[in-house]
Design a protein around this motif. Structure first.
Motif, PDB file in Angstrom:
ATOM      1  N   SER A   1       0.822  -1.202   0.000  1.00 31.92           N
ATOM      2  CA  SER A   1       0.000   0.000   0.000  1.00 31.92           C
ATOM      3  C   SER A   1       0.862   1.260   0.000  1.00 31.92           C
ATOM      4  O   SER A   1       1.977   1.272   0.529  1.00 31.92           O
ATOM      5  N   LYS A   2       0.310   2.325  -0.577  1.00 34.08           N
ATOM      6  CA  LYS A   2       0.994   3.626  -0.586  1.00 34.08           C
ATOM      7  C   LYS A   2       0.531   4.506   0.574  1.00 34.08           C
ATOM      8  O   LYS A   2       0.697   5.730   0.542  1.00 34.08           O
ATOM      9  N   ILE A   3      -0.026   3.896   1.625  1.00 37.59           N
ATOM     10  CA  ILE A   3      -0.489   4.682   2.770  1.00 37.59           C
ATOM     11  C   ILE A   3       0.668   5.437   3.420  1.00 37.59           C
ATOM     12  O   ILE A   3       0.501   6.563   3.901  1.00 37.59           O
ATOM     13  N   LEU A   4       1.876   4.846   3.426  1.00 43.38           N
ATOM     14  CA  LEU A   4       3.021   5.550   4.009  1.00 43.38           C
ATOM     15  C   LEU A   4       3.397   6.773   3.183  1.00 43.38           C
ATOM     16  O   LEU A   4       3.841   7.786   3.734  1.00 43.38           O
ATOM     17  N   ALA A   5       3.226   6.688   1.863  1.00 45.33           N
ATOM     18  CA  ALA A   5       3.493   7.847   1.007  1.00 45.33           C
ATOM     19  C   ALA A   5       2.523   8.975   1.340  1.00 45.33           C
ATOM     20  O   ALA A   5       2.899  10.152   1.376  1.00 45.33           O
ATOM     21  N   ALA A   6       1.252   8.617   1.586  1.00 44.91           N
ATOM     22  CA  ALA A   6       0.257   9.626   1.966  1.00 44.91           C
ATOM     23  C   ALA A   6       0.612  10.257   3.305  1.00 44.91           C
ATOM     24  O   ALA A   6       0.476  11.469   3.493  1.00 44.91           O
ATOM     25  N   MET A   7       1.063   9.447   4.256  1.00 44.76           N
ATOM     26  CA  MET A   7       1.494   9.984   5.552  1.00 44.76           C
ATOM     27  C   MET A   7       2.675  10.935   5.375  1.00 44.76           C
ATOM     28  O   MET A   7       2.752  11.996   6.018  1.00 44.76           O
ATOM     29  N   ALA A   8       3.621  10.539   4.533  1.00 45.02           N
ATOM     30  CA  ALA A   8       4.827  11.348   4.331  1.00 45.02           C
ATOM     31  C   ALA A   8       4.485  12.733   3.808  1.00 45.02           C
ATOM     32  O   ALA A   8       5.118  13.727   4.196  1.00 45.02           O
ATOM     33  N   ARG A   9       3.487  12.820   2.941  1.00 43.50           N
ATOM     34  CA  ARG A   9       3.102  14.131   2.388  1.00 43.50           C
ATOM     35  C   ARG A   9       2.580  15.062   3.468  1.00 43.50           C
ATOM     36  O   ARG A   9       2.747  16.290   3.383  1.00 43.50           O
ATOM     37  N   VAL A  10       1.971  14.500   4.507  1.00 44.50           N
ATOM     38  CA  VAL A  10       1.410  15.318   5.590  1.00 44.50           C
ATOM     39  C   VAL A  10       2.432  15.546   6.697  1.00 44.50           C
ATOM     40  O   VAL A  10       2.598  16.670   7.197  1.00 44.50           O
ATOM     41  N   GLU A  11       3.139  14.480   7.083  1.00 42.46           N
ATOM     42  CA  GLU A  11       4.022  14.549   8.256  1.00 42.46           C
ATOM     43  C   GLU A  11       5.419  15.064   7.937  1.00 42.46           C
ATOM     44  O   GLU A  11       6.125  15.517   8.830  1.00 42.46           O
ATOM     45  N   GLY A  12       5.846  14.928   6.675  1.00 36.74           N
ATOM     46  CA  GLY A  12       7.134  15.500   6.297  1.00 36.74           C
ATOM     47  C   GLY A  12       8.308  14.540   6.292  1.00 36.74           C
ATOM     48  O   GLY A  12       9.432  14.956   6.003  1.00 36.74           O
ATOM     49  N   PHE A  13       8.093  13.250   6.595  1.00 40.30           N
ATOM     50  CA  PHE A  13       9.211  12.309   6.482  1.00 40.30           C
ATOM     51  C   PHE A  13       9.382  11.872   5.028  1.00 40.30           C
ATOM     52  O   PHE A  13       8.589  12.229   4.150  1.00 40.30           O
ATOM     53  N   ILE A  14      10.423  11.113   4.760  1.00 39.66           N
ATOM     54  CA  ILE A  14      10.739  10.678   3.389  1.00 39.66           C
ATOM     55  C   ILE A  14      10.216   9.268   3.173  1.00 39.66           C
ATOM     56  O   ILE A  14      10.510   8.357   3.964  1.00 39.66           O
ATOM     57  N   PHE A  15       9.458   9.079   2.118  1.00 36.00           N
ATOM     58  CA  PHE A  15       8.925   7.766   1.765  1.00 36.00           C
ATOM     59  C   PHE A  15       9.789   7.153   0.665  1.00 36.00           C
ATOM     60  O   PHE A  15      10.094   7.807  -0.332  1.00 36.00           O
ATOM     61  N   VAL A  16      10.170   5.890   0.857  1.00 38.12           N
ATOM     62  CA  VAL A  16      10.993   5.180  -0.129  1.00 38.12           C
ATOM     63  C   VAL A  16      10.251   3.930  -0.571  1.00 38.12           C
ATOM     64  O   VAL A  16       9.852   3.106   0.253  1.00 38.12           O
ATOM     65  N   GLU A  17      10.047   3.807  -1.875  1.00 38.31           N
ATOM     66  CA  GLU A  17       9.408   2.630  -2.446  1.00 38.31           C
ATOM     67  C   GLU A  17      10.470   1.775  -3.125  1.00 38.31           C
ATOM     68  O   GLU A  17      11.357   2.303  -3.800  1.00 38.31           O
ATOM     69  N   GLY A  18      10.396   0.457  -2.930  1.00 36.37           N
ATOM     70  CA  GLY A  18      11.451  -0.380  -3.469  1.00 36.37           C
ATOM     71  C   GLY A  18      10.982  -1.712  -3.997  1.00 36.37           C
ATOM     72  O   GLY A  18       9.794  -1.953  -4.191  1.00 36.37           O
ATOM     73  N   MET A  19      11.938  -2.578  -4.195  1.00 33.36           N
ATOM     74  CA  MET A  19      11.681  -3.899  -4.755  1.00 33.36           C
ATOM     75  C   MET A  19      10.963  -4.786  -3.739  1.00 33.36           C
ATOM     76  O   MET A  19      10.897  -4.478  -2.550  1.00 33.36           O
ATOM     77  N   VAL A  20      10.430  -5.900  -4.232  1.00 29.56           N
ATOM     78  CA  VAL A  20       9.676  -6.821  -3.386  1.00 29.56           C
ATOM     79  C   VAL A  20      10.633  -7.568  -2.461  1.00 29.56           C
ATOM     80  O   VAL A  20      11.678  -8.043  -2.885  1.00 29.56           O
ATOM     81  N   GLY A  21      10.264  -7.673  -1.193  1.00 27.94           N
ATOM     82  CA  GLY A  21      11.009  -8.501  -0.260  1.00 27.94           C
ATOM     83  C   GLY A  21      11.893  -7.722   0.699  1.00 27.94           C
ATOM     84  O   GLY A  21      12.406  -6.639   0.382  1.00 27.94           O
ATOM     85  N   PHE A  22      12.088  -8.295   1.877  1.00 25.42           N
ATOM     86  CA  PHE A  22      12.886  -7.625   2.903  1.00 25.42           C
ATOM     87  C   PHE A  22      14.378  -7.581   2.613  1.00 25.42           C
ATOM     88  O   PHE A  22      15.063  -6.673   3.096  1.00 25.42           O
ATOM     89  N   PRO A  23      14.964  -8.511   1.871  1.00 27.02           N
ATOM     90  CA  PRO A  23      16.393  -8.364   1.572  1.00 27.02           C
ATOM     91  C   PRO A  23      16.719  -7.009   0.955  1.00 27.02           C
ATOM     92  O   PRO A  23      17.678  -6.343   1.369  1.00 27.02           O
TER      93      PRO A  23
END
Length: 630
Positions: free
Chosen positions: A392-414
């Motif tokens: 989900s892009k919910i963290l991106a929506a939070m970042a726009r309001v709260e001011g932190f940096i949102f990073v989207e990446g590849m699938v998986g925790f590695p």
């Protein structure tokens, strides 16, 4: 199920080969000979000999002419004889390959005898045996080996790598796979799971070190070796001390005063005693375990499969226990303790089983709140939250309001963990990372998902919300959507009878109507495509140069379409895959309050994408249960 480890001694392997009538298939016969010469496990050797006796050449080709490939998530497969499965031979081969790779990178005897490696295991059949075989390989090559002598949750292994500055860590686990499976995860020197180039190099080294050395079978080396140590007593207090540091004193006081109780299930896994200690350290009320599931059991007798993603089926007994105890919140870990699922009773008496993305919305919000409490002068502009392209892009929506940096990446925790470490080394503060299949990393105590730490944070948040706001987790989730916008996701998988069908579908998407053209809309121009990202070809039309910023892999298919109305859909398939996994999300704006309309639009658009892009009827596709194997 458990493999008998007595050595086949009736006849020597060389003499045994002389008695066998082989297939006259050169490749298969070579692999049969190798297996008979190499395997000292009586049970798995007997499986191969029985198939040779029955001249079941097709079964032998499947088992012996195909090999489990090592990747960023390690190796995982069924436990049986064959190079395509998990057994003593394949585990020794993996250990020899990893060991040889580390020897080339760290040739110093002093380095490997001081720093060494850590090895842990879960409660599955053969896990302890496999961990001992791996330890023997490393001890025979003069590595210090920190071998846990008891079952531990997977997070203990990367934590130990970081805490003791080990060269690598390995854990024998198949996570939430069926009981027939087992696997191996490998963590690198930085504590994160291995990624490229290490995963590819390890696979090459395994292939170059296939013949088990005689010493690799001798577990007597574990009896009194000066380089062998059980790290449990050192790591246990360090891990829980680190976990407690993430909880400010005001939260500990709230937990101590709260009357909120929690039902808990480890799904027959290893995590219960560790969760019990985590709750004690956090001053939470003692957990109420599901009695039928609290002890490790490799049979997983009460479950179809031990996967928290199975929702109500996985939590069925927990719900029964919660209703008997009049508790309103359920927590669950998967069998190796690195994932978290949760449910809460709503005011109408129905159980709300949170999706992985919904828990991430709650924990992401809580990560910001906790950071503000822990930090005298919080600077959110320097903070990072990370998720995958299919989450989900919910963290991106939070970042726009709260001011932190949102990073989207590849699938998986590695990928996420290694990216988090890079960002941390550049001076950033990583608050939270997650993937949609219930994996959460809260802070950088260890660079991997941790279901025990995540459960402790979620329980603390629940106590705080009840004590200070008198609201539930469900109500808080609704507040989050009101503040940042409603987000909902659908995940579905379609399967074909042949991998070539899947390849052709992606080819059609890249040549939609005309060569080199992608789809531009759905539902007769009602919804237009705004951006396309194709990580197979390196295209990303959201940038002026149309070049993707995320890693490109021509061997896999990953295409993401961004539409109008906040709708995003990703389609992905591995190399030679017969499945297409679809993740679709609608992201509403904070001012969009008609959530039911957004829900209906998500379903309508996803159905249109499936019909117009995949053409299931024309391509003979069938819908399958969605499962994330990352």
């Amino acid at each position: 199920m458990s493999i008998n480890v007595e050595r086949h001694t009736a006849i020597s392997p060389v003499e045994l080969l002389k008695t066998l009538e082989l297939s006259n298939d050169e490749e298969l016969d070579l692999n049969i000979r190798n297996w008979v010469l190499w395997d000292r496990n009586e049970a798995t050797l007997a499986q191969v000999l029985s198939a040779v006796h029955d001249q079941d050449w097709e079964a032998l080709r499947i088992r012996l002419c195909h090999r489990l490939s090592f990747g960023s998530t390690g190796i995982r497969g069924g436990m049986r004889a064959g190079f395509d499965s998990l057994n003593d031979v394949v585990i020794i081969q993996a250990a020899q390959g990893i060991c040889a790779y580390l020897l080339d990178i760290y040739p110093s005897l002093q380095k490997r005898s001081q720093s060494g490696v850590v090895i842990g295991y879960d409660g599955r059949y053969n896990s302890k045996r496999f961990s001992q075989l791996m330890a023997a390989v490393f001890l025979n090559n003069d590595f210090r080996v920190y071998l846990f002598r008891r079952m531990v949750p997977t997070p203990f292994v990367p934590y130990t790598v970081v805490a003791l500055k080990c060269l690598a860590g390995m854990v024998i686990t198949a996570s939430h796979n069926p009981k027939e499976d087992n696997g191996l995860k490998v963590f690198w020197t930085n504590g994160a799971q291995v990624t490229t180039p290490h995963d590819k190099r390890i696979n090459e080294y395994i292939i170059n070190h296939l013949e088990p050395k005689p010493s690799s079978w001798e577990l007597s080396v574990l009896e009194d070796h000066p380089l062998l140590e059980d790290p449990y007593r050192r790591i246990y207090p360090l891990y829980f001390g680190s976990l407690k540091k993430l909880l400010p004193p005001v939260y500990l006081e709230t937990n101590e005063c709260s009357q909120l109780r929690f039902i808990y299930t480890p799904l027959h896994g290893v995590a219960y005693p560790y969760m019990r200690e985590a709750f004690y350290q956090a001053r939470l009320k003692p957990l109420i375990p599901v009695p039928e599931q609290k002890e490790p059991d490799p049979e997983f007798p009460t479950l179809v499969r031990p996967n928290p993603e199975d929702g109500k089926e996985a939590l069925r007994l927990a719900i029964v226990k919660a209703e008997a105890e009049h508790c309103t919140i359920i927590l669950a870990n998967d069998p190796d303790g690195d994932r978290l699922a949760a449910a809460e009773l709503d005011p109408r008496g129905r159980w709300k089983i949170f999706t992985g993305n919904e828990l991430a919305a709650l924990l992401g919000w809580w990560a910001v709140e906790s950071y503000k409490v822990r930090t005298p002068k919080p600077a959110l502009g320097n903070c990072i939250m990370i998720t995958t392209m299919i989450s989900s892009k919910i963290l991106a929506a939070m970042a726009r309001v709260e001011g932190f940096i949102f990073v989207e990446g590849m699938v998986g925790f590695p990928w996420m963990a290694n990216r988090a470490l890079e960002l941390q080394s550049s001076g950033r503060t990583v608050l939270f990372a997650y993937e949609d299949c219930f994996g959460y990393m809260f802070g950088m105590t260890l660079p991997d998902k941790d279901g025990i730490a995540a459960a402790t944070q979620l329980a603390t948040m629940a106590c705080y919300l009840r004590s200070h706001r008198n609201i539930t987790l469900i109500e808080k989730l609704r507040e989050i959507y009101h503040t940042y916008g409603y987000h909902e996701m659908i995940s579905v998988t379609y399967s074909a009878e042949d991998a070539d069908v899947i390849t052709e579908i992606y080819s059609q998407l890249r040549n939609f109507g005309e060569e080199g053209s992608y789809p531009k809309c759905i539902l007769e121009n009602e919804f237009e495509v705004v951006h396309i990202r194709d990580l197979t070809t390196g295209l990303d039309t959201s940038f002026p140069d149309k070049k993707a910023r995320l890693p490109v892999n021509p061997e896999t298919n990953i295409i993401t379409f961004t539409f109008t109305h906040g709708y995003v859909v990703s389609m992905r398939s591995a190399a030679n895959d017969f499945r297409i996994k679809i993740n679709a999300e609608i992201a509403g704006l904070p001012e969009e309050k008609e959530w039911e309309e957004l829900h209906d639009k998500l379903n309508r658009m996803t159905n249109a994408v499936i019909e117009e892009f995949l053409k299931p009827e024309d391509n003979g596709l069938t819908q399958a249960p969605y499962a994330n194997y990352s």
